[in-house]
Design a protein around this motif. Structure first.
Motif, PDB file in Angstrom:
ATOM      1  N   ASN A  71      -2.101 123.342  -0.462  1.00 27.44           N
ATOM      2  CA  ASN A  71      -0.756 123.912  -0.514  1.00 27.44           C
ATOM      3  C   ASN A  71       0.165 122.841   0.056  1.00 27.44           C
ATOM      4  O   ASN A  71       0.032 122.454   1.220  1.00 27.44           O
ATOM      5  N   LYS A 123      -9.816 136.583 -12.128  1.00 28.44           N
ATOM      6  CA  LYS A 123      -8.924 136.107 -11.091  1.00 28.44           C
ATOM      7  C   LYS A 123      -7.513 136.658 -11.296  1.00 28.44           C
ATOM      8  O   LYS A 123      -7.077 136.884 -12.420  1.00 28.44           O
ATOM      9  N   ASN A 124      -6.813 136.854 -10.196  1.00 31.97           N
ATOM     10  CA  ASN A 124      -5.435 137.330 -10.247  1.00 31.97           C
ATOM     11  C   ASN A 124      -4.538 136.177 -10.676  1.00 31.97           C
ATOM     12  O   ASN A 124      -4.256 135.257  -9.907  1.00 31.97           O
ATOM     13  N   GLU A 125      -4.116 136.204 -11.932  1.00 24.75           N
ATOM     14  CA  GLU A 125      -3.337 135.095 -12.476  1.00 24.75           C
ATOM     15  C   GLU A 125      -1.918 135.048 -11.938  1.00 24.75           C
ATOM     16  O   GLU A 125      -1.203 134.072 -12.151  1.00 24.75           O
ATOM     17  N   SER A 126      -1.488 136.109 -11.216  1.00 26.53           N
ATOM     18  CA  SER A 126      -0.120 136.121 -10.679  1.00 26.53           C
ATOM     19  C   SER A 126      -0.005 135.328  -9.380  1.00 26.53           C
ATOM     20  O   SER A 126       1.091 135.026  -8.927  1.00 26.53           O
ATOM     21  N   ILE A 127      -1.142 135.004  -8.760  1.00 26.36           N
ATOM     22  CA  ILE A 127      -1.130 134.266  -7.510  1.00 26.36           C
ATOM     23  C   ILE A 127      -1.073 132.774  -7.793  1.00 26.36           C
ATOM     24  O   ILE A 127      -1.896 132.242  -8.536  1.00 26.36           O
ATOM     25  N   LYS A 128      -0.083 132.114  -7.208  1.00 23.81           N
ATOM     26  CA  LYS A 128       0.071 130.678  -7.389  1.00 23.81           C
ATOM     27  C   LYS A 128       0.317 130.017  -6.040  1.00 23.81           C
ATOM     28  O   LYS A 128       0.840 130.642  -5.116  1.00 23.81           O
ATOM     29  N   LEU A 129      -0.068 128.769  -5.948  1.00 28.60           N
ATOM     30  CA  LEU A 129       0.230 128.019  -4.745  1.00 28.60           C
ATOM     31  C   LEU A 129       1.741 127.853  -4.592  1.00 28.60           C
ATOM     32  O   LEU A 129       2.467 127.732  -5.573  1.00 28.60           O
ATOM     33  N   GLU A 130       2.187 127.851  -3.352  1.00 30.51           N
ATOM     34  CA  GLU A 130       3.610 127.661  -3.088  1.00 30.51           C
ATOM     35  C   GLU A 130       4.065 126.271  -3.522  1.00 30.51           C
ATOM     36  O   GLU A 130       3.277 125.325  -3.548  1.00 30.51           O
ATOM     37  N   GLU A 131       5.325 126.169  -3.854  1.00 31.66           N
ATOM     38  CA  GLU A 131       5.920 124.865  -4.079  1.00 31.66           C
ATOM     39  C   GLU A 131       6.363 124.277  -2.743  1.00 31.66           C
ATOM     40  O   GLU A 131       6.573 125.003  -1.764  1.00 31.66           O
TER      41      GLU A 131
END
Length: 372
Positions: A184, A4-12
Motif C-alpha cells: 500500500n 475475491k471481493n473485487e470492490s476492495i482495492k489498495l489505497e492510492e
C-alpha cells in the motif's frame, strides 16, 4: 473456492509527499553528536525557502523566514539525530565492541547490518554478530543479550587491519537500511524515522510557505542530540527565544497485534497532550484542534507515559514558551526499520503551514492570556 471481493482495492498514495526528500533524510547517517551530514541534507532542502540559515554552537540548524515587524516568533523543532553506537573497543581479532547512543532493545540487533564512519569520512559495512541456534540451550536462546556482549564483525582478520582502515575508538556506528514504499503506497519503511520525519516536516512547512508572506517569523529547526537528553533543543530555543514552539517527533504506534490499537497510523495529526518531559499548552492544542476541524483534518490525542520530546526543554527557556508536541505514529521505532504513513505526514504539514498563515499578534495574545 471463494470469489475475491473485487470492490476492495489498495489505497492510492495520499497527498503531496516528496519521497526523494524523505529518503535523503532517512538514509543519511547521523547519530547523536554526529549530525553534520544530516544538517547538510536539511540545509539543501530548506535553503531556497528560508531568508537565512544559521547554526547554534551545539550544531542545530536554524532556517528562518522573516515575518512582519510585529509578528510572533514560531519555532518548529524536529531533531535530526538518530540512535546508534560508538566503537567502544577493538579486539585483537578485529571485532568491534559497541557502546549505545540512545535507547536500544538488544533483541532487535542480532545479525543486523551497520555502517562505521571514520574520522575522514570513509564508510565500512559490518554486521552485529549472532550465534547459530543449533544445539543452543533454551535458557541461552530465550535470553536477550546485553549490549556490552554484542560485537560488530567487519570481515577482517585482526586489530591491525581495523586500524589500517582508519577506525578508532569513538567512531560512530549507524544502522544500515534501505528506503521502501510498501504494497500500500501510503506505508513507507526506512531507518531513522525517529526523527527524520519530524525534521522533514519542519522543512516542508517552510517549503509550503516559500512564496507567501506571513506576520509570523518562522524558525524551522533541526535539533541535535535529542536522543541523549534533548540537548540541542535547549540551546536552539535559547538562541531564538520563541513566543510559540511546536515540536514534531515520532511516537509509538499501537495498531499492531497484541497492542491496544489506541494510536494508529494514517489518522492525520496526533496531538501529544503530555509526556514525561512536558505538559502541552492547552490553549495552543485547542487552537490547532479547532483549525484542524475547520480544514477537515482528522486527529487523535496521545498521553505518553514514558519518554520525552524536545518540548521538554523548549517550554522552560527564558520565562517560558507556549509549547506543544505533535506526534507521527511509527511502528518499530528504535530499530533498523520503522513504518510511517503518508497521511500523517501530509496532513501535519498542511495544518502547520495554515497555522503560520493565520498566526499574528492577536493569536499570540489569545494564547498568552489563555488560563490553564
Amino acid at each position: 473456492m471463494t470469489k475475491k471481493n473485487e470492490s476492495i482495492k489498495l489505497e492510492e498514495a495520499y497527498g503531496d509527499v516528496n519521497l526523494n526528500m524523505l529518503a535523503d533524510f532517512t538514509l543519511t547517517n547521523g547519530i547523536s553528536g554526529h549530525e553534520r551530514d544530516v544538517a547538510e541534507v536539511f540545509n539543501s532542502w530548506v535553503k531556497d525557502s528560508a531568508d537565512d540559515v544559521t547554526y547554534d554552537n551545539l550544531g542545530s540548524i536554524i532556517a528562518h523566514k522573516n515575518g512582519t515587524n510585529g509578528g510572533p516568533k514560531i519555532m518548529f523543532a524536529g531533531h535530526i539525530d538518530e540512535i546508534g553506537f560508538l566503537v567502544r573497543d577493538i579486539e585483537p581479532n578485529g571485532y568491534l565492541r559497541i557502546h549505545p547512543v540512545g535507547g536500544w532493545w538488544p533483541h532487535v540487533l542480532l545479525s543486523q547490518p551497520v555502517t562505521i564512519q571514520t574520522r575522514d569520512g570513509k564508510l565500512y559495512v559490518g554486521v552485529v554478530g549472532s550465534k547459530a541456534p543449533h544445539g543452543m540451550a533454551p535458557a541461552v536462546r530465550n535470553k536477550v543479550m546485553d549490549i556490552k556482549d554484542l560485537f560488530v564483525d567487519l570481515g577482517v582478520a585482526s586489530k591491525e587491519e581495523v586500524e589500517l582502515l582508519g577506525i578508532q575508538i569513538g567512531d560512530p556506528i549507524t544502522p544500515k537500511a534501505d528506503f521502501h514504499v510498501l504494497a500500500n503506497p501510503n506505508y513507507l519503511m526506512s531507518k531513522a524515522w525517529d526523527n527524520r520525519i519530524g525534521a522533514a516536516i519542519v522543512v516542508d512547512v517552510l517549503r509550503e510557505l516559500q512564496n507567501e508572506s506571513t506576520d509570523a517569523h518562522i524558525y524551522s529547526v533541526g535539533t541535535v542530540q535529542e536522543e541523549v537528553g534533548l540537548r540541542g533543543a535547549k540551546t536552539a530555543a535559547q538562541k531564538i527565544n520563541p513566543d510559540i514552539a511546536i515540536t514534531i517527533d515520532t511516537t509509538i504506534a499501537t495498531d499492531t497485534p497484541g497492542e491496544d490499537n489506541r494510536i494508529k497510523l494514517g489518522v492525520g495529526t496526533t496531538f501529544e497532550v503530555m509526556d514525561s518531559s512536558y505538559i502541552g499548552h492547552k490553549g495552543l492544542m485547542y487552537h490547532l484542534q479547532d483549525l484542524a476541524d475547520e480544514m477537515g483534518i482528522d486527529y487523535q490525542f496521545e498521553v505518553l507515559a514514558a519518554g520525552g520530546t524536545d518540548s521538554g526543554e523548549i517550554h522552560k527557556v527564558h520565562d517560558g514558551v507556549i509549547t506543544l508536541s505533535i506526534s507521527i505514529p511509527t511502528r518499530y521505532i528504535h530499530s533498523h526499520y520503522g513504518i510511517v504513513h503518508r497521511k500523517d505526514y501530509a496532513d501535519t504539514v498542511k495544518l502547520l503551514a495554515e497555522f503560520c498563515r493565520r498566526c499574528d499578534a492577536n493569536v499570540l495574545t489569545e494564547l498568552t492570556n489563555y488560563k490553564r
